[in-house]
Design a protein around this motif. Structure first.
Motif, PDB file in Angstrom:
ATOM      1  N   PRO A 248       0.806  -1.236   0.000  1.00  0.00           N
ATOM      2  CA  PRO A 248       0.000   0.000   0.000  1.00  0.00           C
ATOM      3  C   PRO A 248       0.833   1.277   0.000  1.00  0.00           C
ATOM      4  CG  PRO A 248      -0.155  -1.134   2.126  1.00  0.00           C
ATOM      5  CD  PRO A 248       0.625  -2.037   1.212  1.00  0.00           C
ATOM      6  N   TYR A 249       2.154   1.157   0.175  1.00  0.00           N
ATOM      7  CA  TYR A 249       2.999   2.361   0.278  1.00  0.00           C
ATOM      8  C   TYR A 249       4.234   2.273  -0.584  1.00  0.00           C
ATOM      9  CZ  TYR A 249       0.430   2.494   4.724  1.00  0.00           C
ATOM     10  OH  TYR A 249      -0.538   2.479   5.683  1.00  0.00           O
ATOM     11  N   SER A 250       4.143   1.763  -1.790  1.00  0.00           N
ATOM     12  CA  SER A 250       5.374   1.524  -2.531  1.00  0.00           C
ATOM     13  C   SER A 250       5.984   2.788  -3.125  1.00  0.00           C
ATOM     14  CB  SER A 250       5.137   0.493  -3.636  1.00  0.00           C
ATOM     15  OG  SER A 250       4.189   0.968  -4.545  1.00  0.00           O
ATOM     16  N   VAL A 251       5.180   3.829  -3.320  1.00  0.00           N
ATOM     17  CA  VAL A 251       5.696   5.077  -3.903  1.00  0.00           C
ATOM     18  C   VAL A 251       5.892   6.096  -2.784  1.00  0.00           C
ATOM     19  CG1 VAL A 251       5.149   6.993  -5.454  1.00  0.00           C
ATOM     20  CG2 VAL A 251       4.654   4.635  -6.139  1.00  0.00           C
ATOM     21  N   ASN A 252       7.045   6.738  -2.769  1.00  0.00           N
ATOM     22  CA  ASN A 252       7.363   7.635  -1.659  1.00  0.00           C
ATOM     23  C   ASN A 252       6.549   8.927  -1.708  1.00  0.00           C
ATOM     24  OD1 ASN A 252       9.230  10.058  -2.631  1.00  0.00           O
ATOM     25  ND2 ASN A 252       9.673   8.255  -3.879  1.00  0.00           N
ATOM     26  N   VAL A 253       6.514   9.589  -0.564  1.00  0.00           N
ATOM     27  CA  VAL A 253       5.636  10.731  -0.352  1.00  0.00           C
ATOM     28  C   VAL A 253       6.077  11.953  -1.161  1.00  0.00           C
ATOM     29  CG1 VAL A 253       6.785  11.792   1.636  1.00  0.00           C
ATOM     30  CG2 VAL A 253       4.291  11.620   1.601  1.00  0.00           C
ATOM     31  N   LEU A 254       7.360  12.076  -1.472  1.00  0.00           N
ATOM     32  CA  LEU A 254       7.812  13.239  -2.239  1.00  0.00           C
ATOM     33  C   LEU A 254       7.464  13.073  -3.715  1.00  0.00           C
ATOM     34  CD1 LEU A 254      11.187  13.967  -0.425  1.00  0.00           C
ATOM     35  CD2 LEU A 254       8.983  15.142  -0.171  1.00  0.00           C
ATOM     36  N   ALA A 255       7.528  11.842  -4.206  1.00  0.00           N
ATOM     37  CA  ALA A 255       7.044  11.585  -5.563  1.00  0.00           C
ATOM     38  C   ALA A 255       5.560  11.936  -5.648  1.00  0.00           C
ATOM     39  CB  ALA A 255       7.267  10.122  -5.938  1.00  0.00           C
ATOM     40  N   ALA A 256       4.799  11.489  -4.651  1.00  0.00           N
ATOM     41  CA  ALA A 256       3.366  11.781  -4.648  1.00  0.00           C
ATOM     42  C   ALA A 256       3.109  13.282  -4.550  1.00  0.00           C
ATOM     43  CB  ALA A 256       2.679  11.043  -3.494  1.00  0.00           C
ATOM     44  N   ALA A 257       3.999  13.985  -3.839  1.00  0.00           N
ATOM     45  CA  ALA A 257       3.801  15.422  -3.637  1.00  0.00           C
ATOM     46  C   ALA A 257       4.010  16.218  -4.918  1.00  0.00           C
ATOM     47  CB  ALA A 257       4.746  15.939  -2.550  1.00  0.00           C
ATOM     48  N   CYS A 258       4.890  15.752  -5.805  1.00  0.00           N
ATOM     49  CA  CYS A 258       5.215  16.608  -6.955  1.00  0.00           C
ATOM     50  C   CYS A 258       4.791  16.044  -8.303  1.00  0.00           C
ATOM     51  CB  CYS A 258       6.696  16.970  -6.959  1.00  0.00           C
ATOM     52  SG  CYS A 258       7.783  15.669  -7.517  1.00  0.00           S
ATOM     53  N   VAL A 259       4.283  14.828  -8.343  1.00  0.00           N
ATOM     54  CA  VAL A 259       4.012  14.244  -9.655  1.00  0.00           C
ATOM     55  C   VAL A 259       2.875  14.976 -10.384  1.00  0.00           C
ATOM     56  CG1 VAL A 259       2.406  12.401  -8.942  1.00  0.00           C
ATOM     57  CG2 VAL A 259       3.919  12.038 -10.889  1.00  0.00           C
ATOM     58  N   THR A 260       1.912  15.486  -9.647  1.00  0.00           N
ATOM     59  CA  THR A 260       0.848  16.215 -10.352  1.00  0.00           C
ATOM     60  C   THR A 260       1.360  17.552 -10.876  1.00  0.00           C
ATOM     61  OG1 THR A 260      -0.004  17.047  -8.260  1.00  0.00           O
ATOM     62  CG2 THR A 260      -1.089  15.103  -9.172  1.00  0.00           C
ATOM     63  N   ALA A 261       2.284  18.173 -10.150  1.00  0.00           N
ATOM     64  CA  ALA A 261       2.880  19.411 -10.673  1.00  0.00           C
ATOM     65  C   ALA A 261       3.641  19.118 -11.964  1.00  0.00           C
ATOM     66  CB  ALA A 261       3.809  20.036  -9.638  1.00  0.00           C
ATOM     67  N   ALA A 262       4.315  17.967 -12.000  1.00  0.00           N
ATOM     68  CA  ALA A 262       5.035  17.576 -13.219  1.00  0.00           C
ATOM     69  C   ALA A 262       4.053  17.363 -14.367  1.00  0.00           C
ATOM     70  CB  ALA A 262       5.851  16.310 -12.958  1.00  0.00           C
ATOM     71  N   ILE A 263       2.955  16.724 -14.070  1.00  0.00           N
ATOM     72  CA  ILE A 263       1.937  16.459 -15.096  1.00  0.00           C
ATOM     73  C   ILE A 263       1.315  17.760 -15.596  1.00  0.00           C
ATOM     74  CG2 ILE A 263      -0.436  15.614 -15.348  1.00  0.00           C
ATOM     75  CD1 ILE A 263       0.393  13.166 -13.679  1.00  0.00           C
ATOM     76  N   GLU A 264       1.050  18.661 -14.646  1.00  0.00           N
ATOM     77  CA  GLU A 264       0.369  19.911 -15.026  1.00  0.00           C
ATOM     78  C   GLU A 264       1.241  20.801 -15.903  1.00  0.00           C
ATOM     79  OE1 GLU A 264      -0.690  21.343 -11.149  1.00  0.00           O
ATOM     80  OE2 GLU A 264      -2.146  19.704 -10.895  1.00  0.00           O
ATOM     81  N   ASP A 265       2.546  20.675 -15.785  1.00  0.00           N
ATOM     82  CA  ASP A 265       3.441  21.547 -16.541  1.00  0.00           C
ATOM     83  C   ASP A 265       3.741  20.932 -17.915  1.00  0.00           C
ATOM     84  OD1 ASP A 265       5.106  23.526 -17.358  1.00  0.00           O
ATOM     85  OD2 ASP A 265       6.578  23.304 -15.735  1.00  0.00           O
ATOM     86  N   GLN A 266       2.701  20.818 -18.746  1.00  0.00           N
ATOM     87  CA  GLN A 266       2.880  20.228 -20.073  1.00  0.00           C
ATOM     88  C   GLN A 266       3.681  21.139 -20.986  1.00  0.00           C
ATOM     89  OE1 GLN A 266       2.207  17.073 -21.354  1.00  0.00           O
ATOM     90  NE2 GLN A 266       1.984  16.659 -19.161  1.00  0.00           N
ATOM     91  N   GLU A 267       3.737  22.419 -20.660  1.00  0.00           N
ATOM     92  CA  GLU A 267       4.558  23.325 -21.458  1.00  0.00           C
ATOM     93  C   GLU A 267       6.032  22.895 -21.338  1.00  0.00           C
ATOM     94  OE1 GLU A 267       3.758  27.432 -20.546  1.00  0.00           O
ATOM     95  OE2 GLU A 267       5.637  28.012 -21.541  1.00  0.00           O
ATOM     96  N   TYR A 268       6.429  22.543 -20.115  1.00  0.00           N
ATOM     97  CA  TYR A 268       7.798  22.053 -19.920  1.00  0.00           C
ATOM     98  C   TYR A 268       8.026  20.764 -20.710  1.00  0.00           C
ATOM     99  CZ  TYR A 268      11.922  19.949 -17.977  1.00  0.00           C
ATOM    100  OH  TYR A 268      13.142  19.346 -17.864  1.00  0.00           O
ATOM    101  N   VAL A 269       7.070  19.841 -20.613  1.00  0.00           N
ATOM    102  CA  VAL A 269       7.212  18.548 -21.302  1.00  0.00           C
ATOM    103  C   VAL A 269       7.322  18.763 -22.810  1.00  0.00           C
ATOM    104  CG1 VAL A 269       6.018  16.372 -21.830  1.00  0.00           C
ATOM    105  CG2 VAL A 269       6.033  17.255 -19.479  1.00  0.00           C
ATOM    106  N   ARG A 270       6.423  19.601 -23.356  1.00  0.00           N
ATOM    107  CA  ARG A 270       6.456  19.851 -24.805  1.00  0.00           C
ATOM    108  C   ARG A 270       7.781  20.490 -25.218  1.00  0.00           C
ATOM    109  NH1 ARG A 270       0.871  21.054 -24.120  1.00  0.00           N
ATOM    110  NH2 ARG A 270       1.417  23.217 -23.708  1.00  0.00           N
ATOM    111  N   GLY A 271       8.247  21.421 -24.410  1.00  0.00           N
ATOM    112  CA  GLY A 271       9.507  22.107 -24.718  1.00  0.00           C
ATOM    113  C   GLY A 271      10.681  21.129 -24.711  1.00  0.00           C
ATOM    114  N   TYR A 272      10.697  20.249 -23.725  1.00  0.00           N
ATOM    115  CA  TYR A 272      11.805  19.291 -23.651  1.00  0.00           C
ATOM    116  C   TYR A 272      11.759  18.321 -24.825  1.00  0.00           C
ATOM    117  CZ  TYR A 272      15.250  15.982 -22.042  1.00  0.00           C
ATOM    118  OH  TYR A 272      16.367  15.186 -21.985  1.00  0.00           O
ATOM    119  N   VAL A 273      10.557  17.841 -25.135  1.00  0.00           N
ATOM    120  CA  VAL A 273      10.405  16.894 -26.256  1.00  0.00           C
ATOM    121  C   VAL A 273      10.831  17.570 -27.565  1.00  0.00           C
ATOM    122  CG1 VAL A 273       8.715  15.629 -27.641  1.00  0.00           C
ATOM    123  CG2 VAL A 273       8.648  15.475 -25.129  1.00  0.00           C
TER     124      VAL A 273
END
Lengths: 356, 356
Positions: A248-273
């Motif tokens: 029930p706890y395989s993913v750490n709390v800091l990953a959980a804390a920032c993964v949605t911010a990473a997802i929301e920043d699609q401008e960054y993703v598009r720019g990197y790609v």
């Protein structure tokens, strides 16, 4: 009378005993130009880093992670229900729990080869028979007919990376549907670790195929390899089964804390790609100019054929602080270059040119 | 002609099908007084937090974790060789990889019960037969004779938490040696999640017993539950086998960055343990005063018998922002209180008194 040792050493399962250890070369990479593991070469979205820093407190670190709200947001982004996905400790855990859900010792697990080593690894851990279908020679095209022919009544899982690593090629949804249909009743995993560079996703097929599983990672494009977070998707009925065997706890709390911010920043993703795809064009042009054969790629890396110059180039690059990956074990003379920024790629090209 | 769905849903392994889902209640805990999961209740060492903050860069997050140097340091602290341990994604992963190394479907896995649920969980995932040996009534003493009697020729693993959760009791090294001797040829795991509150460790027996495994976690005393990091120890020959089936990157890079700082700050650890042990004395005194029966404990929690008042107390505490854990499923009327600081414990006592 013996004093030590006392008792007998436990005997491992035969499956573990016969598998080879897998220790990818992962020391001393910090500070080098990392063109060896297909990670993002510059770092994650600054917004994700900022979110992580804001969340970072002793209180949060001391608390077991909670995923519910984060999973809701991520599921909405991926266009699935929250009950159709789970976060994983990297794609590795996704493969592990998928296989442990469906594959018994002695079952067959079909995959193309060479591929991401952990696909075969977890089939071996399960005591299954990995059925390796080689890519077509000489162009390393996807061996669709051979793969379909390899799927039989003992096949419990079919594992396909799309795009594939280290070959770089990819297939379309029509081919994936043929695999899903032939492998009815077996779990079919489409690992989309390099999706963002390719743009075709099997997630669209999820509602129609009850045997489809898709994995994604935040280790490549998103620049969060160190945080260990990926996703596994399937129909809700399947995910309920897969999650039964997941910590029930395989993913750490800091990953959980920032993964949605990473997802929301699609401008960054598009720019990197965009940057990587431009750099890839420049790298391919240079390879042609230097008469270095390479295989077609839809990902952020290129498999090149350096023949008997392979180890000289790999070592020469390492001496210049540029790490690339020797794939000679899978294919004699082959080396994989991760594509980073245009600037990094220009340095890579200059160094290769100098070494040849 | 049907349009959807196409193909057949894959059938899970029987082991997965028959196990019950395990979803501990883990939402909405942030901000509450967390006396429900035996975590450190105040936060990790400030030095560990500082180390994490210093290490935290986009570059680090983008890079697959490296453990070599960290493992050397941790091994020196624990007094073992670096080849006698592995870091795990929490103790859960340690249990998982231990069982997958030694236990085949149909084998017997012997454990006392009630215990940490993940011990039975991974035995079930493996398709093994969990043999549950109940703690002695009415004092929940360790059932040594019954456990020894339960170890037979089909036993491939014996799992003992010491101190045990949720009962709180512990055993000494002489009893552990009897288990190791009886279970010769089977893997014996001593899970020492609460070691720091108890002070007796089976690590000292490691050189003598080739069937001994010990697990430790940084989730409890050390205050790093959210980071997901623990250790599994055994003789080098065993660890080489266990690591064969472990993902090379299961522990995240931030855990790796700060775990040695956490280890080095033993002043913090000793201070937290001292505070908890004092608070535990005060809690036990209050329980006696309030005529609430409890079981002896060597850990940072107390299992109390509230009988038919259990749910009223659990809910009343929750309404006051204090979360405790109802263990009524394992034992009717039992509730587990985590022991935090003296201040938190005083609030707990006052609230319980008010509710009774």
């Amino acid at each position: 009378m013996t004093e030590t040792p006392i008792g007998l050493r436990p005997k491992p399962r035969a499956a573990i005993e016969r598998m080879a250890p897998y220790h990818p070369p992962t020391s001393g990479r910090v500070g080098a130009m990392r063109l060896d593991f297909n990670e993002n070469t510059v770092g994650c979205s600054p917004k994700a880093l900022e979110r992580l820093k804001q969340a970072l407190t002793g209180e949060l670190l001391a608390t077991y992670p909670e995923y519910e709200a984060v999973r809701e947001k991520a599921a909405a982004f991926f266009g699935v229900g929250a009950d159709q996905m789970t976060f994983c400790d990297g794609t590795d855990e996704g493969i592990h729990i998928l296989i442990q859900t469906y594959v018994e010792a002695g079952d067959e697990v079909v995959m193309t080869w060479p591929a991401y080593p952990m696909l075969r690894f977890y089939a071996q851990v399960a005591g299954a028979e990995p059925v390796l279908v080689p890519y077509c020679e000489p162009d390393l095209a996807f061996p669709l007919d051979e793969l379909l022919a390899a799927i039989g009544p003992k096949t419990r899982a079919v594992l396909v990376a799309n795009p594939n690593n280290p070959t770089g090629g990819a297939i379309g949804l029509a081919d994936i549907e043929r695999i899903l249909e032939k492998a009815a009743g077996a779990a079919v995993l489409i690992d989309e670790a390099y999706f963002e560079f390719y743009g075709v996703t099997a997630l669209d097929l999820l509602p129609r195929y009850p045997n489809l599983f898709v994995s994604r990672t935040f280790s490549k494009t998103y620049g969060l390899a160190g945080l260990r977070v990926g996703c596994l998707f399937s129909q809700a009925e399947n995910m309920a089964l897969v999650r039964k065997g997941q910590s029930p706890y395989s993913v750490n709390v800091l990953a959980a804390a920032c993964v949605t911010a990473a997802i929301e920043d699609q401008e960054y993703v598009r720019g990197y790609v965009r940057e990587v795809l431009e750099a890839r064009e420049e790298l391919l042009a240079a390879l042609r100019r230097l008469d270095i054969p390479y295989w077609p790629t839809e990902a952020n890396f290129v498999l090149v054929h350096l023949g008997d110059k392979a180890s000289r180039v790999v070592e020469g690059l390492a001496a210049r602080g540029i790490r690339v990956r020797d794939r000679g074990k899978e294919r004699v003379g082959a080396v994989r270059f991760t594509v980073g920024t245009r600037e990094q790629t220009a340095q890579l090209i200059a160094a290769v040119e100098e070494l040849l």
